[in-house]
Structure formats: structure tokens, C-alpha cells
Write an enzyme that holds these catalytic residues in place. Structure first.
Site, PDB file in Angstrom:
ATOM      1  N   ASN A 128       0.822   9.585   0.275  1.00 60.91           N
ATOM      2  CA  ASN A 128      -0.458   9.812   0.536  1.00 60.91           C
ATOM      3  C   ASN A 128      -0.777   9.910   2.027  1.00 60.91           C
ATOM      4  OD1 ASN A 128      -3.410   9.841   0.813  1.00 60.91           O
ATOM      5  ND2 ASN A 128      -3.501   7.426   0.262  1.00 60.91           N
ATOM      6  N   LYS A 174      -3.471  10.621   3.611  1.00 60.93           N
ATOM      7  CA  LYS A 174      -4.741  10.390   4.135  1.00 60.93           C
ATOM      8  C   LYS A 174      -5.106  11.513   5.136  1.00 60.93           C
ATOM      9  CE  LYS A 174      -3.551   5.667   3.933  1.00 60.93           C
ATOM     10  NZ  LYS A 174      -3.781   4.101   3.943  1.00 60.93           N
ATOM     11  N   HIS A 216      -8.756   5.590  -4.686  1.00 52.69           N
ATOM     12  CA  HIS A 216      -8.223   5.071  -3.661  1.00 52.69           C
ATOM     13  C   HIS A 216      -9.152   4.165  -2.928  1.00 52.69           C
ATOM     14  CE1 HIS A 216      -6.279   4.068   0.368  1.00 52.69           C
ATOM     15  NE2 HIS A 216      -5.020   4.477  -0.299  1.00 52.69           N
ATOM     16  N   GLU A 227      -9.798   3.309   0.040  1.00 51.98           N
ATOM     17  CA  GLU A 227     -10.664   3.725   1.058  1.00 51.98           C
ATOM     18  C   GLU A 227     -11.806   4.672   0.455  1.00 51.98           C
ATOM     19  OE1 GLU A 227      -7.106   5.780   3.303  1.00 51.98           O
ATOM     20  OE2 GLU A 227      -6.424   3.733   3.594  1.00 51.98           O
ATOM     21  N   GLU A 248      -2.824  -1.096  -5.816  1.00 50.85           N
ATOM     22  CA  GLU A 248      -2.654  -1.291  -4.326  1.00 50.85           C
ATOM     23  C   GLU A 248      -3.479  -2.631  -3.962  1.00 50.85           C
ATOM     24  OE1 GLU A 248      -1.477   2.611  -2.389  1.00 50.85           O
ATOM     25  OE2 GLU A 248      -3.629   2.565  -2.649  1.00 50.85           O
ATOM     26  N   GLY A 304      -1.709  -0.470   4.852  1.00 50.49           N
ATOM     27  CA  GLY A 304      -1.772  -0.034   6.149  1.00 50.49           C
ATOM     28  C   GLY A 304      -1.949  -1.195   7.225  1.00 50.49           C
ATOM     29  N   SER A 310       1.874  -0.947   2.332  1.00 60.30           N
ATOM     30  CA  SER A 310       2.903  -0.993   3.276  1.00 60.30           C
ATOM     31  C   SER A 310       4.432  -0.818   2.695  1.00 60.30           C
ATOM     32  CB  SER A 310       2.795  -2.623   4.114  1.00 60.30           C
ATOM     33  OG  SER A 310       1.417  -2.381   4.783  1.00 60.30           O
TER      34      SER A 310
HETATM   35  C1  PEP Z   1      -2.097   3.979   0.855  1.00 57.32           C
HETATM   36  O1  PEP Z   1      -2.647   4.642   1.375  1.00 57.32           O
HETATM   37  O2  PEP Z   1      -2.174   4.267  -0.281  1.00 57.32           O
HETATM   38  C2  PEP Z   1      -1.141   2.803   1.422  1.00 57.32           C
HETATM   39  C3  PEP Z   1      -0.562   2.112   0.722  1.00 57.32           C
HETATM   40  O3  PEP Z   1      -0.845   2.852   2.683  1.00 57.32           O
HETATM   41  P1  PEP Z   1       0.331   2.103   3.309  1.00 57.32           P
HETATM   42  O4  PEP Z   1       1.757   2.461   2.825  1.00 57.32           O
HETATM   43  O5  PEP Z   1       0.359   2.815   4.977  1.00 57.32           O
HETATM   44  O6  PEP Z   1      -0.073   0.628   3.271  1.00 57.32           O
END
Ligand code: PEP
Length: 253
Positions: free
Chosen positions: A9, A11, A95, A97, A167, A173, A212
Site C-alpha cells: 500500500n 499511500k 483503510h 486512514e 490492521e 506507520g 509495521s
Molecule cells: C498500511 O498502510 O496499511 C500499513 C500497514 O502501513 P505500515 O506498514 O507503514 O505500518
């Protein structure tokens, strides 16, 4: 046996040219990959050129968002059919976000998932709890409620086209990862909820972990019985890092 699915992803990162450069570096690194599905969710502006760069490879193109309507007066939005034309095989919906920054509700997420399915695109449907929800002991209640509402209207015969991404919001992040045991507890719960909703199809549905994920922690995460892949943000921007994550899945599946 569920085929592992490792999804990037990106973003709001990478121009079209940068996306093509990623593909040129990444594809040779995963040329031997087998028994793993690799997906890259790029910004809308990069989908066309990235799709051409990935053409003929086993790496699937994905969108990060979609509008549920087929067309109309929705300035700035992108319809499912537009993504089909560019070759998208997956689309991320819900997601955290999108939920927290753009106010997307479970009902909105459900309508987007249904619109993708109608267009023949597989939704990657995200759910996750906040730190406050986890610390107040409400993780499973929150996940169960959000999952049920986000799956509203999904017909049972299409269930196995969906990928669920767990998630934890506090792990996205931040560099903080749920322990494999914490993640497995929620993944097992999600599968039990899917079984109540879709019956036997739950066994073939894939549930990704996101938060992460990196080359050095993917092994222990993927070792859990109900974790079938990863949704990867930061570590997916670098071809070398993301290929290590994807190749691990191949070895483990
Ligand atoms: C994501 O954007 O879905 C995500 C899990 O980001 P990260 O791996 O940076 O935590």
C-alpha cells in the site's frame, strides 16, 4: 491451502515515473516467486503506467480507494469501471486512514466493497482497533462490529473473492507491531466471524495482517495459522524490502 497474499500500500507516494522505476527493480527480484500472490496498490495517477510495467508479470495491480457509484457528478472521484479498464485486480477499501481522515463509515466501506465486486475487482477490506479501544479491552467487540457492518450485503458465493486486512490502527506507520500472538488472536476471531457469516467459505478466505510489517518481522507474523498475508505500507516503498517480504511468503506457503 490458502495462497499467501502480500500487498503493498503505497499511500500518497510515488509518481508514475517512480512507480515504473519500482517495477523495473522489483520484478526481477520476485521473478521466481511461486505460491504467493503479490499486489501493489498505487496512487490513481500511477495506475496506468504501473499497470503497463507489470503487464505479463504475476504482480497484480490494485487501487487504494474507489467510489461506489458507476459514474456521475462526483468531482475528484474514481469509479470501479475506470479501475477495471486500467487492469486493477484488487482495491483497498476501509483503510484506517480513509476511515479516520475522510470519515468513511462501515456503511460506506460496504458499498465500496459491493461496487468493486460488481465490477469484478477483489476488495481488500480493512478493519482495526485504535489504541484506546484495545486498552479498554474492546478490541474483539470493535473488530466484530466493524467487520459485520463492512460486509453488509456481500453475497456468500462471492465471499472468497474478499481479502480481509486486520490492521491495528496503533501499529500503522508507527514502528509498533502487534505481537504475533496478539495478531493471531484477532485473526482467529475474524475467521470465526467469517464462518458465522459465510460458513465453509471462511476457510478459504485470506486474512492479512498490517501494521509495521518489515523483512525482519514478517517470518514470525506469517507463522501464525490464521495469518495469510500482509498489507505493507512503509516497507513496500523499497523494491528490495518488499521483495524480501514477498519472497518470505513464498517460502512459507
Ligand atoms: C498500511 O498502510 O496499511 C500499513 C500497514 O502501513 P505500515 O506498514 O507503514 O505500518
Amino acid at each position: 491451502m490458502r495462497t499467501a497474499i502480500m500487498a503493498a500500500n503505497w499511500k500518497m507516494h510515488k509518481t508514475a515515473a517512480e512507480a515504473v522505476a519500482f517495477a523495473e527493480a522489483f520484478l526481477p527480484l520476485v521473478a521466481e516467486a511461486a505460491d504467493v500472490e503479490i499486489v501493489v496498490a498505487a496512487p490513481f495517477t500511477a495506475l496506468d503506467r504501473l499497470g503497463r510495467a507489470l503487464d505479463g508479470s504475476a504482480v497484480a495491480l490494485a487501487a487504494q480507494n474507489v467510489n461506489a457509484e458507476p459514474q456521475g457528478a462526483f468531482t475528484g472521484e474514481v469509479a470501479p469501471g475506470m479501475l477495471v479498464e486500467l487492469g486493477c485486480r484488487y482495491g483497498i477499501v476501509g483503510h484506517s486512514e480513509r476511515r479516520s481522515l475522510y470519515g468513511e463509515s462501515d456503511a460506506t466501506v460496504a458499498s465500496k466493497a459491493l461496487a468493486l465486486l460488481a465490477a469484478g475487482i477483489r476488495p481488500i477490506l480493512c478493519v482495526g482497533e485504535t489504541l484506546e479501544e484495545r486498552e479498554s479491552g474492546r478490541t474483539l467487540e470493535v473488530i466484530g462490529g466493524s467487520l459485520a457492518a463492512s460486509l453488509a450485503g456481500v453475497p456468500g458465493e462471492r465471499a472468497d473473492e474478499l481479502v480481509i486486512a486486520y490492521e491495528p490502527v496503533w501499529a500503522i506507520g508507527t514502528g509498533k507491531t502487534a505481537t504475533p500472538q496478539m495478531a493471531q488472536e484477532v485473526h482467529g476471531f475474524i475467521r470465526s466471524q467469517l464462518a458465522e457469516r459465510f460458513g465453509d467459505s471462511a476457510e478459504s478466505m485470506r486474512i492479512q495482517y498490517g501494521g509495521s510489517v518489515k523483512p525482519d518481522n514478517v517470518a514470525e507474523i506469517m507463522a501464525q495459522p490464521d495469518i495469510d498475508g500482509a498489507l505493507v505500507g512503509g516497507a513496500s516503498l523499497d523494491p528490495d524490502n518488499f521483495s524480501k517480504i514477498a519472497r518470505f511468503a513464498q517460502q512459507e506457503s
